[in-house]
Motif scaffolding. Structure first.
Motif, PDB file in Angstrom:
ATOM      1  N   ASN A   3      25.359   5.578  23.890  1.00  0.00           N
ATOM      2  CA  ASN A   3      25.348   5.687  22.419  1.00  0.00           C
ATOM      3  C   ASN A   3      26.611   6.344  21.880  1.00  0.00           C
ATOM      4  N   LEU A   4      27.053   7.417  22.548  1.00  0.00           N
ATOM      5  CA  LEU A   4      28.238   8.135  22.074  1.00  0.00           C
ATOM      6  C   LEU A   4      29.475   7.249  22.167  1.00  0.00           C
ATOM      7  N   LYS A   5      29.616   6.537  23.276  1.00  0.00           N
ATOM      8  CA  LYS A   5      30.774   5.642  23.422  1.00  0.00           C
ATOM      9  C   LYS A   5      30.744   4.528  22.376  1.00  0.00           C
ATOM     10  N   GLU A   6      29.540   4.031  22.081  1.00  0.00           N
ATOM     11  CA  GLU A   6      29.417   2.975  21.072  1.00  0.00           C
ATOM     12  C   GLU A   6      29.907   3.463  19.719  1.00  0.00           C
ATOM     13  N   ILE A   7      29.593   4.725  19.382  1.00  0.00           N
ATOM     14  CA  ILE A   7      30.070   5.308  18.120  1.00  0.00           C
ATOM     15  C   ILE A   7      31.586   5.460  18.147  1.00  0.00           C
ATOM     16  N   VAL A   8      32.102   5.954  19.273  1.00  0.00           N
ATOM     17  CA  VAL A   8      33.552   6.151  19.430  1.00  0.00           C
ATOM     18  C   VAL A   8      34.289   4.823  19.290  1.00  0.00           C
ATOM     19  N   ASP A   9      33.744   3.761  19.887  1.00  0.00           N
ATOM     20  CA  ASP A   9      34.385   2.440  19.821  1.00  0.00           C
ATOM     21  C   ASP A   9      34.410   1.875  18.407  1.00  0.00           C
ATOM     22  N   ASP A  36      39.636  15.397  25.611  1.00  0.00           N
ATOM     23  CA  ASP A  36      39.845  14.580  26.821  1.00  0.00           C
ATOM     24  C   ASP A  36      38.734  13.546  26.974  1.00  0.00           C
ATOM     25  N   LEU A  37      37.496  13.960  26.710  1.00  0.00           N
ATOM     26  CA  LEU A  37      36.367  13.041  26.800  1.00  0.00           C
ATOM     27  C   LEU A  37      36.501  11.926  25.760  1.00  0.00           C
ATOM     28  N   PHE A  38      36.909  12.296  24.550  1.00  0.00           N
ATOM     29  CA  PHE A  38      37.097  11.301  23.487  1.00  0.00           C
ATOM     30  C   PHE A  38      38.142  10.270  23.904  1.00  0.00           C
ATOM     31  N   ASN A  39      39.276  10.746  24.444  1.00  0.00           N
ATOM     32  CA  ASN A  39      40.341   9.832  24.874  1.00  0.00           C
ATOM     33  C   ASN A  39      39.871   8.908  26.001  1.00  0.00           C
ATOM     34  N   LEU A  68      29.440  19.207  26.885  1.00  0.00           N
ATOM     35  CA  LEU A  68      30.678  18.679  26.301  1.00  0.00           C
ATOM     36  C   LEU A  68      30.386  17.492  25.386  1.00  0.00           C
ATOM     37  N   ARG A  69      29.483  16.594  25.821  1.00  0.00           N
ATOM     38  CA  ARG A  69      29.083  15.453  25.001  1.00  0.00           C
ATOM     39  C   ARG A  69      28.497  15.911  23.665  1.00  0.00           C
ATOM     40  N   LYS A  70      27.639  16.945  23.722  1.00  0.00           N
ATOM     41  CA  LYS A  70      27.024  17.461  22.494  1.00  0.00           C
ATOM     42  C   LYS A  70      28.086  18.017  21.552  1.00  0.00           C
ATOM     43  N   ARG A  71      29.103  18.700  22.141  1.00  0.00           N
ATOM     44  CA  ARG A  71      30.156  19.271  21.302  1.00  0.00           C
ATOM     45  C   ARG A  71      30.987  18.173  20.639  1.00  0.00           C
ATOM     46  N   LEU A  72      31.321  17.138  21.414  1.00  0.00           N
ATOM     47  CA  LEU A  72      32.083  16.024  20.844  1.00  0.00           C
ATOM     48  C   LEU A  72      31.273  15.313  19.770  1.00  0.00           C
ATOM     49  N   PHE A  73      29.986  15.117  20.024  1.00  0.00           N
ATOM     50  CA  PHE A  73      29.108  14.470  19.045  1.00  0.00           C
ATOM     51  C   PHE A  73      29.069  15.268  17.745  1.00  0.00           C
ATOM     52  N   LYS A  74      29.013  16.592  17.869  1.00  0.00           N
ATOM     53  CA  LYS A  74      28.998  17.464  16.687  1.00  0.00           C
ATOM     54  C   LYS A  74      30.304  17.343  15.910  1.00  0.00           C
ATOM     55  N   HIS A  75      31.433  17.284  16.639  1.00  0.00           N
ATOM     56  CA  HIS A  75      32.737  17.102  15.984  1.00  0.00           C
ATOM     57  C   HIS A  75      32.747  15.800  15.174  1.00  0.00           C
ATOM     58  N   ILE A  77      30.213  14.035  13.971  1.00  0.00           N
ATOM     59  CA  ILE A  77      29.322  14.107  12.804  1.00  0.00           C
ATOM     60  C   ILE A  77      30.001  14.873  11.671  1.00  0.00           C
ATOM     61  N   SER A  78      30.582  16.025  12.002  1.00  0.00           N
ATOM     62  CA  SER A  78      31.248  16.853  10.975  1.00  0.00           C
ATOM     63  C   SER A  78      32.424  16.102  10.357  1.00  0.00           C
ATOM     64  N   PHE A  79      33.220  15.442  11.217  1.00  0.00           N
ATOM     65  CA  PHE A  79      34.383  14.704  10.737  1.00  0.00           C
ATOM     66  C   PHE A  79      33.977  13.571   9.791  1.00  0.00           C
ATOM     67  N   LEU A  80      32.977  12.782  10.209  1.00  0.00           N
ATOM     68  CA  LEU A  80      32.539  11.654   9.381  1.00  0.00           C
ATOM     69  C   LEU A  80      31.930  12.123   8.073  1.00  0.00           C
ATOM     70  N   PHE A  81      31.217  13.256   8.116  1.00  0.00           N
ATOM     71  CA  PHE A  81      30.638  13.806   6.889  1.00  0.00           C
ATOM     72  C   PHE A  81      31.737  14.201   5.902  1.00  0.00           C
ATOM     73  N   LEU A  82      32.752  14.919   6.406  1.00  0.00           N
ATOM     74  CA  LEU A  82      33.849  15.350   5.534  1.00  0.00           C
ATOM     75  C   LEU A  82      34.651  14.147   5.033  1.00  0.00           C
TER      76      LEU A  82
END
Length: 500
Positions: A3-9, A36-39, A68-75, A77-82
């Motif tokens: 799911n996380l990769k699908e959002i990133v893509d 690093d995980l995002f990249n 780490l996945r949870k932290r990236l997911f939180k980033h 969500i916050s980014f898309l909200f802003l």
């Protein structure tokens, strides 16, 4: 799929760059494994968590990876909200921001300041018809109505009741829109003639919304957008044209358009311009496009950026069928080079149109070069743009390769084309495409067929079964190329004669 990769893509390149800056905002961290995980997710097609863990950690640590996945997911969500707040032109974000500020100030017992911003949020919500937010505002006002800075409770409750009725009407409009969408889909699947007026009129009566339709342009826009989707699916532009013109003119006569609903006015105008273009009423489309452009400059150009790309693309399309495809090329090349962030979907649409305009001008080199500029595989394009768009792209490329004399390439691509789109041929809308590709194959195998009158008559009768005044503009464009081959004339000249 992860799911996380699908959002990133899903994130476009410009958003990815902004997100990386957003993640780096916390200067106190030297290592950014979340980045690093995002990249990794952007660059690699890993399937199992184990593959990510091996790349991220010298010693495998599943717990650290999941944290780490949870932290990236939180980033994200916050980014898309802003980002959503930043791009929000409806003032909803400002209302929510002031409402949150008011709650904070009430908690800090700064009552005067809290009421100041609470009343400001109410004023802005009313001005911008944010009735769902007004409910939260009045609930907070009731909660702190014992304050010396609060208006009379009777006034708060009166306002709350009034706007609750409007919120209820908005909810009924949303339900009506969903039901209209379903009914139009059912009719379309049964291949029946679409009676827009009856379907919509009956549904509005059911929800007691007929009068409010012309008081709130937002409701009409939602219904028109749904109806337009049904029309696009069935290529029934001719039924839709009088319908949308009638409603736009009624809204204009009633003078209901204002700053709060300006987005809906522009959206309806764009739909009107587009349907006139598809119905080959190019001069009329230009007149409404002038109104549309003027509208984007109103109210401090608040919607100029949002509608600029659509305006240029439609203007270029109209000009190309008025015999000015050289101007269309200039408009689109300039748009691609402007310092604006283009959505990838828009960029691909622009390139497809640009390739057609170069072809209209007989510039085969640049028309062929456009294929390279797409920069994505067909599978990627199908997922992003839809298979109909990909079909048009592939068909245009086939014709360009034919004109370049690359018969072997055309043969190979024809086989792939029919294999990829065979399942669509059962749909009457796409049935003629299969016949069209057969004619292209015949042209390659037997160039002398262009002098065969029987073959020409067969081609014409099969590809022109729709009444001329109701023929789809894009279908006419592809047919005109074959017609020009039979007549041994310039494609663009024949195209302009045919669409007129």
């Amino acid at each position: 799929m992860d799911n996380l990769k699908e959002i990133v893509d899903l994130l476009p390149e410009d958003s990815c760059r902004e997100l990386k800056v957003f993640i780096k905002r916390q200067k106190n961290k030297a290592e950014r494994k979340d980045l690093d995980l995002f990249n990794l997710m952007r660059e690699e097609n890993f399937v199992k968590p184990k593959e990510y863990i091996e790349r991220l950690y010298s010693t495998p640590n599943a717990n650290a990876y999941h944290a780490l996945r949870k932290r990236l997911f939180k980033h994200i969500i916050s980014f898309l909200f802003l980002k959503r707040i930043e791009e929000d032109n409806t003032s909803a974000s400002m209302v929510m921001g002031m409402l949150s500020l008011s709650r904070y100030l009430f908690n800090e017992e700064k009552l005067r300041l809290a009421w100041h911003y609470l009343e400001k949020s109410e004023e802005l919500a009313i001005q911008n018809e944010q009735y769902d937010l007004l409910s939260n505002i009045y609930n907070l006002q009731v909660e702190y109505s014992d304050s010396e800075y609060a208006p009379a409770l009777s006034k708060i409750l009166g306002n709350r009741k009034r706007y609750q009725q409007l919120a209820d009407m908005e909810e009924r409009a949303a339900l009506a829109s969903s039901l209209i969408k379903q009914r139009l889909k059912e009719v379309r699947l049964k291949s029946k003639q679409l009676d827009f007026d009856k379907i919509i009129s009956d549904t509005l009566d059911q929800f007691e919304l007929k009068e409010s339709l012309y008081q709130q342009p937002k409701y009409l826009y939602n219904i028109l957008a749904i109806t337009r989707s049904a029309m696009l699916a069935k290529k029934d532009f001719y039924s839709f044209e009088p319908y949308i013109i009638k409603h736009y003119e009624q809204l204009t006569r009633k003078r209901v358009f204002n700053r709060a609903n300006h987005f809906y006015k522009l959206s309806i105008l764009y739909m009107l311009c587009h349907v006139l273009y598809r119905n080959r009423k190019f001069m009329q489309a230009l007149e409404y496009l002038t109104l549309f452009k003027k509208g984007t400059y109103e109210f401090n150009r608040v919607y100029l950026r949002k509608f600029h790309v659509r305006y240029i693309m439609l203007l270029a399309a109209v000009k190309s069928y008025l015999g000015h495809s050289n101007e269309s090329i200039t408009l689109l090349e300039k748009l691609l080079n402007e310092k604006i962030s283009l959505e990838e979907e828009d960029r691909l649409k622009i390139l497809l149109n640009l390739g057609l305009y170069y072809f209209q001008q007989g510039d085969l080199r640049n028309a062929n070069h456009v294929s390279i500029r797409f920069g994505h595989t067909d599978n990627w394009c199908a997922k992003k743009m839809g298979r109909e768009w990909l079909m048009k792209k592939n068909l245009m490329e086939l014709i360009i390769q034919y004109e370049l004399g690359n018969a072997d390439i055309v043969h190979t691509r024809l086989a792939t084309f029919n294999k990829n789109f065979r399942d669509l041929y059962d749909n009457p809308i796409y049935n003629r495409v299969q016949r069209y590709t057969k004619f292209i194959r015949t042209l390659i195998d037997d160039p002398n067929c262009l002098s065969d009158k029987a073959f020409m008559q067969e081609t014409t009768s099969i590809l022109t079964q729709v009444p001329e005044e109701q023929e789809d503009l894009q279908a006419m464009t592809f047919y005109s190329w074959l017609k020009a081959k039979f007549q041994k004339r310039n494609f663009y000249v024949v195209l302009l004669e045919t669409v007129r």
